[in-house]
Write a protein that holds these residues in place. Structure first.
Motif, mmCIF file in Angstrom:
data_model
loop_
_atom_site.group_PDB
_atom_site.id
_atom_site.type_symbol
_atom_site.label_atom_id
_atom_site.label_comp_id
_atom_site.label_asym_id
_atom_site.label_seq_id
_atom_site.Cartn_x
_atom_site.Cartn_y
_atom_site.Cartn_z
ATOM 1 N N ALA A 71 2.375 1.777 -3.412
ATOM 2 C CA ALA A 71 1.343 2.141 -4.397
ATOM 3 C C ALA A 71 1.086 3.645 -4.398
ATOM 4 C CB ALA A 71 0.052 1.379 -4.093
ATOM 5 N N SER B 89 -0.853 -2.735 -5.727
ATOM 6 C CA SER B 89 -2.171 -3.056 -5.196
ATOM 7 C C SER B 89 -2.352 -4.572 -5.106
ATOM 8 C CB SER B 89 -3.252 -2.451 -6.093
ATOM 9 O OG SER B 89 -4.530 -2.946 -5.745
ATOM 10 N N ASN C 78 0.814 -1.220 0.000
ATOM 11 C CA ASN C 78 0.000 0.000 0.000
ATOM 12 C C ASN C 78 0.847 1.270 0.000
ATOM 13 O OD1 ASN C 78 -2.833 -0.799 0.028
ATOM 14 N ND2 ASN C 78 -2.358 -1.812 1.953
#
Length: 220
Positions: free
Chosen positions: A163, A176, A160
């Motif tokens: 990302a 993801s 996360n």
């Protein structure tokens, strides 16, 4: 995904991987596609090496290549080491942290439909095998459970956070995917019928949404 024998599992993974090399490097006129194909080849080779070594350690005390070999010798240090090495190999296949190196490069360089296939179908097949493997061992060793918990937590956090830094959609979806596999590992670790049901439910939701996301990228 239907394997109950380490030999058929390895052959199935290799057939899947070899076909993916060609699909990822399909746009051979572009450097990024060729680079992605070579990087996936290296990752798959390292994964296969860990898997084979782990299978050999499981086979040593039991003399059996069936998945049932995991049930009768759970207290053996060799079997524990073998299962951990196999989990490392699976970690490469699922792109779990810290075995996620080059995953974003592969997603970015491959043609979008191929990336969608890699992110969904191949991952779901490996998760199915992992569920089958863990269902054989009625009580997985605590060391293995802790190892899997660390992989899941690292994948969720790192996937996360990385990302958030991306400005390329395919790289964004790559990280993801890493985070999603971390969430999925929580259900796998839980084990039992409820854990397996939760994992299948998550896959059933993850695959169509990921295919839709890559479908939008392909359309653009």
């Amino acid at each position: 995904a239907a394997s109950t024998h380490f030999a058929s599992l390895f052959l199935g993974l290799e057939v899947l991987s070899v076909s993916l090399y060609a699909m990822i490097a399909y746009l051979r006129d572009t450097d990024t596609s060729l680079e992605a194909g070579v990087k996936y080849l290296i990752l798959a080779a390292v994964s296969s090496a860990f898997l084979l070594f782990g299978m050999a350690l499981v086979y040593a005390p039991s003399g059996d290549l069936g998945f049932t070999a995991l049930a009768g010798v759970e207290g053996s240090p060799l079997v524990l080491a073998g299962v951990v090495l196999m989990m490392v190999g699976v970690g490469f296949k699922l792109a779990l942290v810290p075995f996620h190196m080059w995953t974003a490069d592969v997603y970015q360089g491959a043609p979008a439909p191929v990336t969608a296939f890699v992110a969904t179908v191949s991952k779901a097949a490996v998760v199915a095998v992992l569920l089958r493997l863990l269902s054989v061992a009625e009580t997985p060793p605590p060391q293995l459970v802790w190892f899997m918990m660390l992989l899941a937590a690292a994948s969720i956090v790192v996937g996360n956070l990385l990302a958030l830094r991306q400005d390329n959609l395919k790289r964004l979806l790559a990280y993801s995917s890493i985070a999603h596999l971390g969430y999925l590992m929580i259900a796998v670790i839980a084990g039992g019928d409820d854990g397996a049901t939760a994992a299948v439910f998550y896959i059933a939701a993850y695959i169509p949404t990921t295919l839709l996301a890559f479908g939008v990228i392909t359309a653009f």
